[in-house]
Design a protein around this motif. Structure first.
Motif, mmCIF file in Angstrom:
data_model
loop_
_atom_site.group_PDB
_atom_site.id
_atom_site.type_symbol
_atom_site.label_atom_id
_atom_site.label_comp_id
_atom_site.label_asym_id
_atom_site.label_seq_id
_atom_site.Cartn_x
_atom_site.Cartn_y
_atom_site.Cartn_z
ATOM 1 N N SER A 89 -99.737 -23.493 -17.353
ATOM 2 C CA SER A 89 -100.622 -22.590 -18.434
ATOM 3 C C SER A 89 -100.043 -22.507 -19.707
ATOM 4 O O SER A 89 -100.830 -22.389 -20.559
ATOM 5 N N GLU A 90 -98.900 -22.557 -19.776
ATOM 6 C CA GLU A 90 -98.466 -22.265 -21.115
ATOM 7 C C GLU A 90 -97.870 -23.353 -21.975
ATOM 8 O O GLU A 90 -97.870 -23.338 -23.253
ATOM 9 N N ASP A 91 -97.373 -24.528 -21.387
ATOM 10 C CA ASP A 91 -96.747 -25.544 -21.922
ATOM 11 C C ASP A 91 -96.726 -26.787 -21.359
ATOM 12 O O ASP A 91 -95.661 -27.371 -20.732
ATOM 13 N N SER A 122 -97.807 -22.052 -29.184
ATOM 14 C CA SER A 122 -96.493 -21.784 -28.868
ATOM 15 C C SER A 122 -96.050 -22.558 -27.508
ATOM 16 O O SER A 122 -96.692 -22.512 -26.719
ATOM 17 N N THR A 123 -94.720 -23.322 -27.621
ATOM 18 C CA THR A 123 -94.393 -23.736 -26.345
ATOM 19 C C THR A 123 -93.621 -22.885 -25.833
ATOM 20 O O THR A 123 -93.214 -21.600 -26.055
ATOM 21 N N ILE A 124 -93.197 -23.165 -24.476
ATOM 22 C CA ILE A 124 -92.354 -22.028 -23.687
ATOM 23 C C ILE A 124 -90.947 -21.917 -24.731
ATOM 24 O O ILE A 124 -90.404 -20.791 -24.562
ATOM 25 N N THR A 125 -90.325 -22.902 -25.111
ATOM 26 C CA THR A 125 -89.169 -22.655 -25.783
ATOM 27 C C THR A 125 -89.397 -21.800 -26.982
ATOM 28 O O THR A 125 -88.479 -21.148 -27.200
ATOM 29 N N MET A 126 -90.440 -21.726 -27.578
ATOM 30 C CA MET A 126 -90.688 -21.145 -28.800
ATOM 31 C C MET A 126 -90.836 -19.741 -28.264
ATOM 32 O O MET A 126 -90.447 -18.531 -29.089
ATOM 33 N N GLN A 127 -91.461 -19.479 -27.166
ATOM 34 C CA GLN A 127 -91.626 -18.036 -26.736
ATOM 35 C C GLN A 127 -90.552 -17.443 -26.229
ATOM 36 O O GLN A 127 -90.227 -16.223 -26.279
ATOM 37 N N VAL A 128 -89.565 -18.399 -25.530
ATOM 38 C CA VAL A 128 -88.184 -17.937 -25.491
ATOM 39 C C VAL A 128 -87.351 -17.219 -26.593
ATOM 40 O O VAL A 128 -86.601 -16.389 -26.631
ATOM 41 N N ALA A 129 -87.710 -18.252 -27.730
ATOM 42 C CA ALA A 129 -87.065 -17.807 -28.911
ATOM 43 C C ALA A 129 -87.476 -16.583 -29.420
ATOM 44 O O ALA A 129 -86.503 -15.759 -30.109
ATOM 45 N N LYS A 130 -88.821 -16.179 -29.303
ATOM 46 C CA LYS A 130 -89.301 -15.026 -29.535
ATOM 47 C C LYS A 130 -88.893 -13.763 -29.019
ATOM 48 O O LYS A 130 -88.604 -12.823 -29.498
ATOM 49 N N ASN A 131 -88.796 -14.042 -27.745
ATOM 50 C CA ASN A 131 -88.565 -13.084 -26.725
ATOM 51 C C ASN A 131 -86.938 -12.397 -27.084
ATOM 52 O O ASN A 131 -86.698 -11.487 -26.806
ATOM 53 N N LEU A 132 -86.166 -13.560 -26.925
ATOM 54 C CA LEU A 132 -84.595 -13.294 -27.316
ATOM 55 C C LEU A 132 -84.241 -12.768 -28.492
ATOM 56 O O LEU A 132 -83.485 -11.969 -28.512
ATOM 57 N N TYR A 133 -84.807 -13.282 -29.718
ATOM 58 C CA TYR A 133 -84.380 -13.088 -30.952
ATOM 59 C C TYR A 133 -85.254 -12.461 -32.145
ATOM 60 O O TYR A 133 -84.754 -11.873 -33.060
ATOM 61 N N LEU A 147 -89.851 -21.749 -35.235
ATOM 62 C CA LEU A 147 -89.585 -23.003 -35.078
ATOM 63 C C LEU A 147 -88.130 -23.648 -35.066
ATOM 64 O O LEU A 147 -87.557 -24.306 -34.410
ATOM 65 N N PRO A 148 -87.310 -23.014 -35.964
ATOM 66 C CA PRO A 148 -85.867 -23.531 -35.933
ATOM 67 C C PRO A 148 -85.182 -23.030 -34.919
ATOM 68 O O PRO A 148 -84.149 -23.717 -34.122
ATOM 69 N N LEU A 149 -85.420 -21.915 -34.379
ATOM 70 C CA LEU A 149 -84.629 -21.075 -33.181
ATOM 71 C C LEU A 149 -85.127 -21.955 -31.761
ATOM 72 O O LEU A 149 -84.285 -22.423 -31.122
ATOM 73 N N ALA A 150 -86.314 -22.370 -31.870
ATOM 74 C CA ALA A 150 -86.874 -23.267 -30.701
ATOM 75 C C ALA A 150 -85.970 -24.403 -30.836
ATOM 76 O O ALA A 150 -85.699 -25.018 -29.591
ATOM 77 N N LEU A 151 -86.010 -25.304 -31.800
ATOM 78 C CA LEU A 151 -85.121 -26.629 -31.752
ATOM 79 C C LEU A 151 -83.443 -26.351 -31.458
ATOM 80 O O LEU A 151 -83.016 -27.090 -30.791
ATOM 81 N N ALA A 155 -81.868 -27.772 -27.999
ATOM 82 C CA ALA A 155 -80.653 -28.564 -28.284
ATOM 83 C C ALA A 155 -79.489 -27.895 -27.615
ATOM 84 O O ALA A 155 -78.647 -28.960 -27.101
ATOM 85 N N MET A 156 -79.495 -26.847 -27.369
ATOM 86 C CA MET A 156 -78.102 -26.185 -26.750
ATOM 87 C C MET A 156 -78.332 -25.918 -25.241
ATOM 88 O O MET A 156 -77.253 -25.771 -24.614
ATOM 89 N N LEU A 157 -79.528 -25.947 -24.712
ATOM 90 C CA LEU A 157 -79.676 -25.493 -23.368
ATOM 91 C C LEU A 157 -80.340 -26.482 -22.615
ATOM 92 O O LEU A 157 -81.230 -27.318 -23.098
ATOM 93 N N THR A 158 -80.205 -26.816 -21.314
ATOM 94 C CA THR A 158 -81.020 -27.588 -20.495
ATOM 95 C C THR A 158 -82.536 -27.140 -20.320
ATOM 96 O O THR A 158 -82.772 -26.128 -20.498
ATOM 97 N N LYS A 159 -83.722 -28.129 -19.945
ATOM 98 C CA LYS A 159 -84.772 -27.449 -19.781
ATOM 99 C C LYS A 159 -84.669 -26.684 -18.517
ATOM 100 O O LYS A 159 -85.691 -25.784 -18.635
ATOM 101 N N THR A 160 -84.001 -26.839 -17.492
ATOM 102 C CA THR A 160 -83.840 -26.226 -16.179
ATOM 103 C C THR A 160 -83.634 -24.578 -16.790
ATOM 104 O O THR A 160 -84.037 -23.571 -16.232
ATOM 105 N N ARG A 161 -82.526 -24.607 -17.527
ATOM 106 C CA ARG A 161 -82.144 -23.260 -18.174
ATOM 107 C C ARG A 161 -82.913 -22.428 -18.881
ATOM 108 O O ARG A 161 -83.422 -21.446 -18.776
ATOM 109 N N LEU A 162 -83.718 -23.373 -19.673
ATOM 110 C CA LEU A 162 -84.832 -22.725 -20.546
ATOM 111 C C LEU A 162 -85.905 -22.119 -19.873
ATOM 112 O O LEU A 162 -86.382 -20.987 -19.846
ATOM 113 N N ILE A 163 -86.561 -22.810 -18.779
ATOM 114 C CA ILE A 163 -87.655 -22.245 -17.957
ATOM 115 C C ILE A 163 -87.172 -21.362 -16.930
ATOM 116 O O ILE A 163 -87.582 -20.317 -16.600
#
Length: 249
Positions: A89-91, A122-133, A147-151, A155-163
């Motif tokens: 649904s999201e990404d 928005s990707t899931i990673t971009m939504q994580v960036a928005k929700n966290l910061y 955008l830079p926060l998602a990158l 780079a710093m977290l695994t995909k498993t941790r991100l989801i």
């Protein structure tokens, strides 16, 4: 011979060193604050690699004394049906990009240039960036900061941790955050026991969680959930960045 004095009785230039000193002090602290804001996201991301994070929306509600329901659970305690449904649904290209889906973003920019309605890309990673910061209200400034926060997050977290983080901080109702709280609030069961249909309803509620009721979906919501369930059934080949043990449960 006494020095010349100004109109106020002081010597010319008296007080200027103090003003220059204050200006220098303010400039120094502005730079320190800017450096702190620049370093805070990567430092917090290192912490969030092992510590359950909270979103800015959750912090805002807590600061206002409002109710927050969230029970952070590991990804292994979340139904694979919900993982599939949310990615579908999201990404859908979650595993294929490095935090930003440039092709989707370019398409949305072209649509914006042609005066069409823009959905955000928005990707899931971009939504994580928005929700966290960042903050919740939509703006081009916030989108540019995502955008830079998602990158950085990718780079710093695994995909498993991100989801896992996304599924634990996403809003699924007034004060309801995360898959576990949502499963309990809407279906009276743990997130690990969600069915395909329940997962599809939760996933399709995400774009408008304060209006869409997963337990009592409208006819439009039911149609969206039906489409999502079909897409989720075919998403596994695109989830190669996640451990297959998560999806085989």
């Amino acid at each position: 011979m006494s020095p010349a004095r100004g109109p106020d009785g002081g010597t010319p230039g008296e007080g200027k060193p103090r003003r220059f000193g204050l200006r220098r002090w303010l400039r120094r602290w502005v730079w320190r604050l800017a450096l702190l804001l620049l370093l805070l996201p990567p430092v917090l991301t290192l912490v969030y690699a092992v510590v359950p994070p909270v979103s800015t929306l959750m912090l805002g509600r807590i600061a206002q004394g409002l109710w927050v329901d969230r029970d952070y659970v590991p990804i292994e305690a979340i139904s694979p049906h919900l993982i599939r449904s949310v990615v579908a649904s999201e990404d859908a290209r979650f595993c294929a990009h490095a935090g930003i889906d440039w092709a989707a973003l370019e398409g949305q920019l072209e649509a914006l240039g042609e005066g069409e309605r823009v959905r955000g890309a928005s990707t899931i990673t971009m939504q994580v960036a928005k929700n966290l910061y960042l903050w919740g209200e939509r703006s081009y400034v916030r989108k540019a900061l995502e955008l830079p926060l998602a990158l950085m997050l990718d780079a710093m977290l695994t995909k498993t941790r991100l989801i896992e983080i996304y599924l634990n901080i996403a809003e699924w109702g007034e004060g309801v955050f995360g898959a576990e709280a949502a499963a309990q609030a809407w279906f009276g069961k743990p997130a690990a026991e969600l069915t395909r249909t329940e997962a599809a309803r939760l996933a399709t509620a995400l774009p408008n969680p304060l209006v869409r009721n997963p337990a009592r979906p409208s006819a439009g919501h039911v149609r969206l959930a039906r489409l999502n369930r079909a897409r989720a059934a075919e998403i596994d080949p695109h989830l190669d960045c996640l451990p297959q043990t998560l999806l085989a449960r």
